[in-house]
Scaffold this motif. Structure first.
Motif, PDB file in Angstrom:
ATOM      1  N   VAL A 253      36.526  46.010  36.656  1.00 54.69           N
ATOM      2  CA  VAL A 253      37.869  46.752  36.475  1.00 54.69           C
ATOM      3  C   VAL A 253      38.815  45.812  36.240  1.00 54.69           C
ATOM      4  CG1 VAL A 253      39.546  47.662  38.105  1.00 54.69           C
ATOM      5  CG2 VAL A 253      37.027  48.664  38.080  1.00 54.69           C
ATOM      6  N   ALA A 254      38.834  44.493  36.871  1.00 54.81           N
ATOM      7  CA  ALA A 254      39.763  43.447  36.360  1.00 54.81           C
ATOM      8  C   ALA A 254      39.844  43.283  34.819  1.00 54.81           C
ATOM      9  CB  ALA A 254      39.619  42.365  36.922  1.00 54.81           C
ATOM     10  N   ILE A 255      38.537  43.002  34.273  1.00 51.44           N
ATOM     11  CA  ILE A 255      38.505  42.740  32.954  1.00 51.44           C
ATOM     12  C   ILE A 255      38.937  43.842  32.065  1.00 51.44           C
ATOM     13  CG2 ILE A 255      37.029  42.207  30.989  1.00 51.44           C
ATOM     14  CD1 ILE A 255      35.126  40.689  33.091  1.00 51.44           C
ATOM     15  N   PHE A 256      38.668  45.156  32.392  1.00 45.88           N
ATOM     16  CA  PHE A 256      39.203  46.350  31.707  1.00 45.88           C
ATOM     17  C   PHE A 256      40.628  46.280  31.726  1.00 45.88           C
ATOM     18  CE2 PHE A 256      40.256  50.826  31.869  1.00 45.88           C
ATOM     19  CZ  PHE A 256      39.864  51.262  30.497  1.00 45.88           C
ATOM     20  N   LEU A 257      41.314  46.093  33.032  1.00 45.41           N
ATOM     21  CA  LEU A 257      42.761  46.382  33.034  1.00 45.41           C
ATOM     22  C   LEU A 257      43.677  45.409  32.230  1.00 45.41           C
ATOM     23  CD1 LEU A 257      43.157  47.120  36.787  1.00 45.41           C
ATOM     24  CD2 LEU A 257      43.626  48.766  34.800  1.00 45.41           C
ATOM     25  N   ASP A 258      43.136  44.114  32.212  1.00 47.21           N
ATOM     26  CA  ASP A 258      43.458  42.869  31.654  1.00 47.21           C
ATOM     27  C   ASP A 258      43.397  43.417  29.938  1.00 47.21           C
ATOM     28  OD1 ASP A 258      44.750  40.350  31.706  1.00 47.21           O
ATOM     29  OD2 ASP A 258      43.184  39.535  30.748  1.00 47.21           O
ATOM     30  N   LEU A 259      42.171  43.712  29.558  1.00 53.73           N
ATOM     31  CA  LEU A 259      42.057  44.205  28.057  1.00 53.73           C
ATOM     32  C   LEU A 259      43.106  45.471  27.739  1.00 53.73           C
ATOM     33  CD1 LEU A 259      40.710  44.234  25.306  1.00 53.73           C
ATOM     34  CD2 LEU A 259      38.860  45.677  26.343  1.00 53.73           C
ATOM     35  N   ILE A 260      43.117  46.383  28.622  1.00 45.86           N
ATOM     36  CA  ILE A 260      43.847  47.658  28.126  1.00 45.86           C
ATOM     37  C   ILE A 260      45.560  47.079  28.141  1.00 45.86           C
ATOM     38  CG2 ILE A 260      45.033  49.775  29.386  1.00 45.86           C
ATOM     39  CD1 ILE A 260      42.261  50.089  27.985  1.00 45.86           C
ATOM     40  N   ARG A 261      45.818  46.446  29.326  1.00 40.31           N
ATOM     41  CA  ARG A 261      47.123  45.981  29.100  1.00 40.31           C
ATOM     42  C   ARG A 261      47.618  45.370  27.740  1.00 40.31           C
ATOM     43  NH1 ARG A 261      49.220  40.322  29.675  1.00 40.31           N
ATOM     44  NH2 ARG A 261      47.435  39.329  30.430  1.00 40.31           N
TER      45      ARG A 261
ATOM     46  N   THR B 189      43.100  42.778  44.338  1.00 43.07           N
ATOM     47  CA  THR B 189      42.724  43.171  43.231  1.00 43.07           C
ATOM     48  C   THR B 189      43.041  44.569  43.065  1.00 43.07           C
ATOM     49  OG1 THR B 189      41.228  41.453  42.877  1.00 43.07           O
ATOM     50  CG2 THR B 189      41.123  43.257  41.421  1.00 43.07           C
ATOM     51  N   ILE B 190      42.606  45.371  43.868  1.00 46.04           N
ATOM     52  CA  ILE B 190      43.078  46.731  43.916  1.00 46.04           C
ATOM     53  C   ILE B 190      44.299  46.981  43.842  1.00 46.04           C
ATOM     54  CG2 ILE B 190      42.643  48.938  45.077  1.00 46.04           C
ATOM     55  CD1 ILE B 190      40.077  48.021  43.927  1.00 46.04           C
ATOM     56  N   VAL B 191      44.907  46.378  44.635  1.00 48.93           N
ATOM     57  CA  VAL B 191      46.641  46.731  44.612  1.00 48.93           C
ATOM     58  C   VAL B 191      47.540  46.237  43.533  1.00 48.93           C
ATOM     59  CG1 VAL B 191      48.950  46.182  45.845  1.00 48.93           C
ATOM     60  CG2 VAL B 191      46.995  46.795  47.366  1.00 48.93           C
ATOM     61  N   ALA B 192      47.099  44.840  43.059  1.00 47.08           N
ATOM     62  CA  ALA B 192      47.608  44.621  41.686  1.00 47.08           C
ATOM     63  C   ALA B 192      47.014  45.463  40.364  1.00 47.08           C
ATOM     64  CB  ALA B 192      47.089  43.157  41.487  1.00 47.08           C
ATOM     65  N   GLY B 193      45.836  46.022  40.743  1.00 52.94           N
ATOM     66  CA  GLY B 193      45.566  46.786  39.470  1.00 52.94           C
ATOM     67  C   GLY B 193      46.342  48.264  39.488  1.00 52.94           C
ATOM     68  N   ALA B 194      46.436  48.513  40.699  1.00 51.11           N
ATOM     69  CA  ALA B 194      47.456  49.890  40.953  1.00 51.11           C
ATOM     70  C   ALA B 194      48.877  49.879  40.426  1.00 51.11           C
ATOM     71  CB  ALA B 194      47.331  50.390  42.386  1.00 51.11           C
ATOM     72  N   ALA B 195      49.543  48.529  40.754  1.00 53.59           N
ATOM     73  CA  ALA B 195      50.624  48.142  40.250  1.00 53.59           C
ATOM     74  C   ALA B 195      50.773  47.820  38.702  1.00 53.59           C
ATOM     75  CB  ALA B 195      51.077  47.086  40.908  1.00 53.59           C
ATOM     76  N   LEU B 196      49.831  47.450  38.180  1.00 55.49           N
ATOM     77  CA  LEU B 196      49.622  47.308  36.702  1.00 55.49           C
ATOM     78  C   LEU B 196      49.678  48.464  36.096  1.00 55.49           C
ATOM     79  CD1 LEU B 196      49.433  44.961  34.365  1.00 55.49           C
ATOM     80  CD2 LEU B 196      47.159  45.537  34.479  1.00 55.49           C
TER      81      LEU B 196
END
Length: 256
Positions: A139-147, A215-222
């Motif tokens: 999830v962390a890698i995916f979110l970083d790529l998507i942004r 990580t969950i909170v940071a992902g949701a905020a992103l």
């Protein structure tokens, strides 16, 4: 002759930047730049490589997985980011930046963050034998790529609209009070960008030991702030044809 901090701020600071960079990185990076700027053998590319080496140290610490190693990894990750910010400042201050250097900086940034994700979450999986950490890593890698993909595409679309309208026409109007207040402090209104996401995941999470919830909170905020960017782009794109027609009509009426 050593340049002053005021000159470094004027010549190397971005007009607006992430609040993490403005508050927690620039004050230290500018002072380090003042120390190393007279040494012309210290190049932006050299600093990029130093940042990568420090990042490797963070990876090694994250891979250990124990609380002390996590704290060490978080400190090294932040130091790596500070040095990484220095390369651009040195390039702007001494005029030593290159196109290749920009590519090198971008690629090594992505490599560093990717392997920090592997070692941080992989280390926790090995320590706790909990497969949820592997899913969290994905999830962390995916979110970083998507942004990154979303940011670059949004910038391209906005640039097309700006080129068609002209900078003055593309100005949506005066900023609100909050945006103006942030702007005076060089803080952009996109309060939770990729920088904040990375710093929360790879610094705040390991420092506190709360890797999973942070990580969950940071992902949701992103995701929330990326959604805001998409909504604003959609609104601008809907208004663009009418604004473009109005701009062309003004040009015709003015005889240009």
């Amino acid at each position: 002759m050593r340049v002053s901090l005021a000159e470094i701020r004027e010549r190397t600071y971005k007009p607006v930047d992430a609040w993490w960079t403005v508050l927690l990185v620039d004050p230290l990076a500018s002072r380090l730049v003042r120390l190393v700027a007279p040494c012309r053998w210290i190049t932006p590319n050299g600093l990029t490589l130093v940042a990568t080496v420090i990042g490797v140290g963070a990876m090694a610490a994250f891979a250990q997985g124990d609380p002390r190693s996590l704290v060490l990894g978080a400190v090294l990750f932040h130091l790596s980011f500070v040095v990484d910010c220095m390369d651009g400042k040195i390039a702007r201050l001494n005029g030593t930046g290159t196109v290749f250097g920009q590519w090198l900086d971008f690629v090594l940034d992505r490599v560093r963050v990717f392997f920090c994700a592997l070692t941080l979450f992989g280390g926790q999986y090995l320590r706790h034998q909990d497969v949820a950490y592997l899913w969290l890593m994905a999830v962390a890698i995916f979110l970083d790529l998507i942004r990154y993909l979303n940011g670059s595409q949004v910038a391209k679309v906005r640039q097309v609209m700006t080129d068609e309208l002209g900078p003055a026409e593309d100005d949506a109007g005066g900023a609100g009070r909050t945006a103006a207040w942030l702007g005076r402090r060089r803080i952009r209104t996109h309060l939770f960008s990729g920088i904040e996401f990375e710093m929360f995941v790879y610094i705040i999470g390991p420092l506190t030991g709360l890797i999973f919830p942070v990580t969950i909170v940071a992902g949701a905020a992103l995701l929330l702030f990326e959604l805001i960017v998409i909504i604003r782009l959609y609104q601008a794109a809907r208004e663009h044809p009418a604004r473009l027609a109005a701009a062309r009509e003004r040009l015709v009426s003015s005889g240009v």
